[in-house]
Design an enzyme around this catalytic site. Structure first.
Site, PDB file in Angstrom:
ATOM      1  N   GLY A  28       0.816  -1.211   0.000  1.00 47.98           N
ATOM      2  CA  GLY A  28       0.000   0.000   0.000  1.00 47.98           C
ATOM      3  C   GLY A  28       0.847   1.257   0.000  1.00 47.98           C
ATOM      4  CB  SER A  29       0.004   4.654   1.191  1.00 44.56           C
ATOM      5  OG  SER A  29      -1.298   4.599   0.665  1.00 44.56           O
ATOM      6  CB  VAL A  30       4.505   1.825   3.205  1.00 47.33           C
ATOM      7  CG1 VAL A  30       5.984   1.805   3.535  1.00 47.33           C
ATOM      8  CG2 VAL A  30       3.679   1.918   4.467  1.00 47.33           C
TER       9      VAL A  30
ATOM     10  CE  LYS B  73       0.008   6.720  -2.477  1.00 51.97           C
ATOM     11  NZ  LYS B  73      -1.052   7.020  -1.504  1.00 51.97           N
TER      12      LYS B  73
END
Lengths: 395, 588
Positions: B310-312, B314
């Protein structure tokens, strides 16, 4: 009757046997002694305790003219018979491994009367047979009383039960009867009787177990056959030269009675074929010299006594070694002079003392010492005079 | 005058001579002809083998504290062939309190008829004449101090056998890492299995001559090959941090009624794992190997199991763009709140249109649209090269068994579409393990170097010590990119994830919320909430927290960040790191 030098070859043979025996006993017994009494010298010390008075007794009997025993033959036999009965009385007799063979008298070491009884019976039979040279040739005066005497003496031994000693006593008695001049028909009758009684003896379970173990020990190698197999392994693994004195393995509880009845197995394992031949040679020499004493004794009692003692010792050695090597069925009797057992050692010492005493009184001329007398009264004498050595070569 | 007939004497002598010849022949046959056969039999029954068990090495933390160690105890056996029947009651009554067993049970065991151990099939009876009996186990794990007491009783047939058991001085600490041993003390899972050869040592043996009881013959021959004791395995794990992490994981399980929690703490400078835990866990001291569900828990899921980060992820996409100098923290893009890729719409997690947005704000707002914009700048070629360089799609080669390689589908793989590149940029459609993720983040924390993660620091054996030094796998990004990104991530913590803020300290972090695929679609309320955080400069540790299916809130920033904050707060104290804002000038 003239007194001469005793048979020192015989004395030397016995001395070597006892020395070899004590060495072998120490090697064969220290493991068991350590395990059971926490003292490796337990058995050898006790054997020495009997060996010292035993050899003194031997020296004493050597000095006592053997004719004395002819006079005391009956009391000696009676004493032996009583001792045998004592063994069977509970409280006096001691039971070991299911056999009632010992008497415990106070703090004294336990005595095994049957060892002395063998000697007593030989003395009595020799005297009895010497007293009636002609009457023993009849059934009523010879065969029947002979059977009764032997039967009375053997019965309590059989009740112990002790098949090995019974065999030694009976066969020695028969040999004496034969040497005393019993007719050949008697011999046939006696052996016929024994053949008829044997199945009865085998009926006793422990004996037939032994018979089975003898016939095929591998059938039950962990049970019935275990003891005999372990003895065979000891003997067989010895090979020609053995594992070396003291280096045997089978005495570590593999061979049952490694210090007593089965000591020969340990000797065979540690000293090999060379050692076993040495031990057997010593017994052969003992037999040869003993029969030589008998052959040279002019006195009927002395000759019978010497032959009886010699037969007993050699026969017992044969039955012991034969049992260990599965040549014959195993019966628990000690190897003379060697096995652990104070009573046996003392009894054999006494017997050898008597044998030495007889050897001093031989009148049969010795070629090395005096010329052969011309007037031999016996018709058979001259005919056989030159032959004894060659006819009694190996025993 | 002659006493007896010489002829008859000669006959008796002759018979005895024949008997003697027969006897001699028989002995000669036994000793000379059959010697080899009997010698073989004698060897067969005289030689015994005794195993010399080595002492199994201990597992220690980085400071030498014991985590798992072997302790000698006794097993009490009965050779019922030697137990005298009339003694059974007395033995049972005496032993019962010592071995903590009911008297009746002991009586039954002692009365068992002896079972002889027969020679193996095909072996000829008689070639093997040792009599041994199967032994009955009366009691196990009898303390070392009780053994001599039982020995002193001297009951015939009662025997003691040494039995090594594994003990865990720290209780259930680091259960999955340590793993378990079987009854035979062989490692079955975790470090116990992966380092079994070092821990176990080598069994020695004594060949000896024995008597019928099996005891060694005094002065007998013997051959000894000594046992080699096992080595101690020193982990990079810190007992204090591991305890802290275990406690936080347990608390999180309860607080969020989560399905699972994973926490990893790593030293980014060296690749050393300082703590590693997953929940639910099994009980190290009472492992139940018969229950398949319990067996599942033995696996070290931080290494073996994958998830979508997930967003980690990014921050990694941002690192690539910075490194390629495509952007700087102040570069802007226009965020309309959605973007269309391959005929499908990608929207921001909050549905917001952020307008003109800087790169720093992109991370603070965790804008999916912004990540997609970055991936467009990078292109699939560069993007996937960096993904591999950061260590995804292949094992990290951590020194633990069963590591998963992760799953990355690139433009070279069948079934790939540009839509995949777009979603990969914000951590969807890519499978990673927690250890891969924290290793990649560590490269950002330490100035750009990808370290090889490891949990074993040293192996201390009887013949020397082996030390495992840090291994740099490769440089992924430059020092400068690292520094820039770390500063950007400070903003992420301070402005985006207020729950992770620790006053006075500069922390770099990023949260992630992964929707779990249920069936074929992403679920809205079932998520994996995660957070990574580290002190911005010279970080001595990176913390990764991950909560599976929290029931109270599904957001990484709300669920996983506070756990990480709680851990970091205490680690800062443990490492005695002064707050950044009170550092004396000129030193910082």
């Amino acid at each position: 009757m003239t007194r001469k030098r005793a048979d020192y070859v015989l004395l030397g043979t016995v001395a070597v046997l006892v020395m070899v025996g004590l060495q072998a006993l120490y090697s064969a017994s220290f493991a068991l002694a350590m395990a059971e009494y926490n003292d490796p010298a337990y058995f050898i010390l006790r054997q020495l305790i009997f060996a010292v008075p035993g050899s003194i007794l031997m020296l004493a009997f050597w000095r006592i003219p053997y004719e004395v025993w002819r006079r005391f033959a009956f009391p000696v036999a009676l004493l032996g018979g009583l001792a045998l009965l004592l063994v069977l009385i509970p409280g006096v007799g001691v039971n070991v491994y299911g056999a009632q063979r010992w008497i415990q008298l106070g703090p004294l070491p336990a005595l095994q009367p049957s060892e002395f009884v063998k000697l007593a019976l030989i003395i009595y039979l020799a005297a009895w047979l010497a007293d009636r040279p002609e009457r023993i040739k009849s059934v009523g005066g010879g065969l029947v009383p002979f059977g009764i005497i032997v039967g009375l003496m053997v019965a309590p031994i059989m009740l112990q039960p002790d098949l090995g000693t019974t065999t030694v006593v009976v066969v020695t008695a028969i040999v004496l009867f034969y040497l005393a001049g019993a007719p050949s028909t008697f011999m046939i009758a006696i052996f016929g009787g024994i053949a008829a009684v044997t199945p009865l003896l085998l009926a006793a379970s422990y004996r037939s177990n032994r018979m089975e173990a003898f016939l095929d020990p591998w059938k039950d190698p962990l049970g019935n056959g275990f003891h005999i197999i372990q003895s065979l392994i000891a003997v067989g693994s010895g090979g020609l030269t053995g594992l070396g004195f003291g280096s045997g393995r089978q005495k570590f509880f593999y061979v049952f009675g490694s210090h007593s009845d089965a000591i020969f197995a340990i000797i065979a394992e540690e000293l090999g074929f060379i050692g076993t031949i040495l031990v057997i040679s010593l017994f052969v020499l003992l037999g040869f010299r003993g029969f030589r004493v008998a052959a040279r004794c002019s006195d009927r009692f002395g000759a019978l006594l010497a032959a009886g003692i010699t037969t007993w010792l050699c026969l017992q050695a044969f039955i012991n070694i034969g049992g260990i090597t599965r040549t014959i069925p195993f019966t628990g009797i000690p190897l003379p002079f060697i096995s652990y057992g104070g009573s046996a050692l003392m009894a054999t010492f006494c017997a050898v003392g008597i044998l030495l005493s007889i050897s001093r009184t031989t009148t049969q001329p010795d070629a090395e010492e005096e010329p052969e007398p011309a007037d031999d009264p016996l018709p058979a004498g001259p005919r056989l005079a030159g032959r004894p050595r060659q006819s009694i070569v190996e025993t | 005058m002659r006493g007896i007939s010489l002829g008859r004497l000669a006959t008796v002598g002759g018979v005895l001579a024949v008997l003697t010849l027969i006897l001699t022949a028989r002995i000669g046959y036994l000793q000379l002809v059959e010697h080899e056969r009997y010698r073989a039999m004698a060897n067969d029954e005289h030689w015994g083998v005794m195993r010399l068990e080595p002492h199994r090495g201990a597992i220690r933390d980085r400071h030498g504290n014991l985590l798992a160690a072997s302790v000698a105890t006794y097993r009490v056996l009965a050779d019922t062939s030697k137990v005298k029947p009339e003694q059974i009651t007395r033995i049972a009554n005496t032993l019962a309190p010592l071995v903590n067993q009911p008297v009746e049970k002991l009586v039954t065991a002692l009365a068992t008829p002896p079972q002889p151990m027969l020679p193996a099939d095909g072996q000829k009876l008689g070639d093997n004449t040792k009599i041994t009996y199967k032994k009955t186990v009366l009691a196990e794990r009898i303390p070392y101090t009780t053994g001599p007491k039982i020995e002193a009783l001297g009951f015939l047939g009662i025997e003691l056998e040494r039995e090594n058991v594994r003990v865990y001085p720290e209780g259930n600490l680091a259960a999955q890492l340590i793993g378990i041993v079987g009854r035979d003390q062989r490692g079955l899972a975790g470090i116990e299995a992966d380092y079994n050869r070092a821990l176990a040592g080598q069994t020695g043996q004594v060949l000896y001559e024995r008597d019928t009881t099996g005891a060694e013959i005094p002065l007998g021959m013997r051959g000894v090959s000594q046992a080699l004791d096992g080595s101690d395995v020193v982990l990079t794990i810190d007992r204090y941090i591991q305890r802290l992490v275990d406690q936080e994981a347990d608390a999180a399980m309860t607080r969020h009624k989560a399905d699972g929690v994973t926490i990893v703490v790593m030293n980014p400078q060296t690749g050393e794992i300082l703590a590693m835990t997953t929940r639910p866990a099994f009980d190290l001291t009472k492992p139940n190997l018969n229950d398949p569900k319990a067996q599942e828990l033995i696996r070290n899921r931080a290494v073996t199991d994958m998830y979508e980060p997930g967003s980690v992820f990014k921050i990694l996409t941002m690192a690539m763009a910075l490194e390629e100098k495509l952007v700087n923290p102040n570069t802007t893009y226009v965020d309309r709140g959605w973007v269309r890729k391959w005929d499908r719409d990608i929207v921001n997690w909050d549905g917001a249109a952020n307008g003109t947005t800087t790169m720093t704000r992109l991370l603070v707002k965790s804008a999916n649209v912004g990540a997609v914009w970055l991936s467009d700048l990078l292109g699939s070629e560069r993007f996937y090269r960096y993904v591999y360089d950061f260590g995804f799609g292949r094992p990290t080669n951590i020194d633990l068994g069963g590591e998963a390689a992760g799953q990355v589908r690139t433009h070279n793989d069948p079934g790939w579409s540009p839509f995949d590149l777009a979603t990969n940029s914000f951590g969807q459609g890519i499978n990673v393990t927690p250890i891969q993720l924290i290793t990649a983040v560590s490269a950002i924390a330490n100035g750009g170097k990808l370290m090889q993660p490891h949990v074993v620091k040293q192996i201390i054996g009887p013949n020397g010590t082996r030390t495992f030094d840090p291994v740099i796998v490769r440089r992924v990004i430059s020092e400068e990119t690292s520094k820039t990104l770390r500063s950007m991530m400070v903003e992420v913590v301070n402005e985006g994830t207020s729950r992770a803020v620790i006053p006075g300290y500069r922390l770099s972090g990023k949260s992630g919320t992964t929707q779990i695929v249920t069936g074929r679609a992403y679920s809205d309320d079932q998520t994996i909430a995660s957070f990574v955080v580290f002190p911005t400069d010279n970080a001595p540790f990176v913390v990764l927290t991950r909560v599976d299916r929290p029931k109270d809130s599904q957001w990484g920033g709300q669920v996983a960040a506070p756990i990480a904050r709680s851990i970091v707060e205490r680690l800062l104290a443990y490492y005695r790191i002064p707050p950044d804002n009170v550092k004396p000038g000129g030193l910082g």
